[in-house]
Design a protein around this motif. Sequence first.
Motif, PDB file in Angstrom:
ATOM      1  N   THR A 220      24.402  43.560  53.219  1.00 49.62           N
ATOM      2  CA  THR A 220      24.859  44.680  53.184  1.00 49.62           C
ATOM      3  C   THR A 220      23.900  45.906  52.717  1.00 49.62           C
ATOM      4  O   THR A 220      23.207  45.695  51.779  1.00 49.62           O
ATOM      5  N   ASN A 222      22.239  50.057  53.213  1.00 46.70           N
ATOM      6  CA  ASN A 222      22.475  51.533  53.400  1.00 46.70           C
ATOM      7  C   ASN A 222      21.243  52.249  53.272  1.00 46.70           C
ATOM      8  O   ASN A 222      20.434  52.041  52.193  1.00 46.70           O
ATOM      9  N   TYR A 229      19.388  47.882  50.122  1.00 46.82           N
ATOM     10  CA  TYR A 229      20.337  46.581  49.681  1.00 46.82           C
ATOM     11  C   TYR A 229      20.253  46.375  48.142  1.00 46.82           C
ATOM     12  O   TYR A 229      19.344  47.004  47.577  1.00 46.82           O
ATOM     13  N   VAL A 262      29.628  48.375  46.578  1.00 43.56           N
ATOM     14  CA  VAL A 262      29.476  46.799  46.760  1.00 43.56           C
ATOM     15  C   VAL A 262      30.069  46.158  45.372  1.00 43.56           C
ATOM     16  O   VAL A 262      29.566  46.484  44.250  1.00 43.56           O
TER      17      VAL A 262
END
Length: 382
Positions: A220, A222, A229, A262
Amino acid sequence: MSDAVRDMLARLLAFDTTSRESNLELIHFIQNYLTGLGVETQLFLDASARKANLYARTGPVGHGGVMLSGHTDVVPADGQQWSVPPFALTHQHGRYYGRGSADMKGFLACVLVSVPEFVAQPLRMPLHLAFSYDEEVGCLGVRSLVAHLKASQDKPAMCIVGEPTAMKPVYGHKGKLAMRCQVYGHACHSAYTPQGVNAIEYAAKLINKLTSLGTQLTATQNRCFDPPYSTLQVGTINGGTVLNIVPQDCQFDFEIRHLPGVAVDAVISELEQYAEEELLPAMRRVAASSDIRFQPLSQYPGLFTDPQSDFARWLAQWCSSDEFTTVAFGTEGGLFDEAGVATLICGPGSMDQGHKPDEYVSVEQLERCMKMLANLRTWMLA
């Protein structure tokens, strides 16, 4: 730069508010200063009554307004090679040196010197002030103040956390979870290792599992953050006594710095499941008293405020910079945001100087902070 800001910063730097020490002398100084200006204050003491948050407000009664927030604790100066006294102000080459000058007593000094101007004006909304403790050890101290804000009918609508950002507006940072793992094995002479449970070896298995889980976190991403991450790392480990004894105990600390949004609970659950289902049965077949325990050390959420919001647009005007960015370090901002207070970060100085010997904040940065506060005051009058 006005003599008032320099003198206020000198007063604040003189208090040794290293996180291991009490901050009460500084808090009482601020409380007396604000009370003398007619500002309402409230203290939130910790369980030992050695530390306190201070919350204050001025202006009209009611919901809304702007909160200016900063922590009072600083990191230790022990073991660092300082060329100037860490707990005193030294002025050299357009810089004010001292522990906490950048992180973040420079901002606190600007705020306190600006309060008389806010008090003297007919504000159309409240001004809130928040001064907290134990931010440097995991944003621990501010929790009682956050709980008060959550329950309050008169909480602020917006908050500026004055961490050092070189006076550039910041809209986001990662969250953090710090954990301790303690492995309890069974000692024996190293010549008879099968009769023991080697705590270091089982700790190594757990660390290897953490490495795998950390790799999964990178899926994941950004691009607003650097690195883009979530990251996981083991920072300390301690175990064993001498080489010819199978180690009975081992302890290690690890942290996850995660992107806003997250969920890291799943990572911890998977690690605990691995320990419970795969490691402990093997350990207890040798010694029934074997155990693996996990202990949270600190946790704070990430922050990700919309940089296109009205608040962001206003802050850009107040600090004369629309260069919005994120930072790698954590702040109390995520906790305020969770309490329903829209939060951005902007303050004088740079974390490039924070936590280092000969920490400093430049006079130019303090001047820019004072200008931001003056612009905020004008906006609160309009």
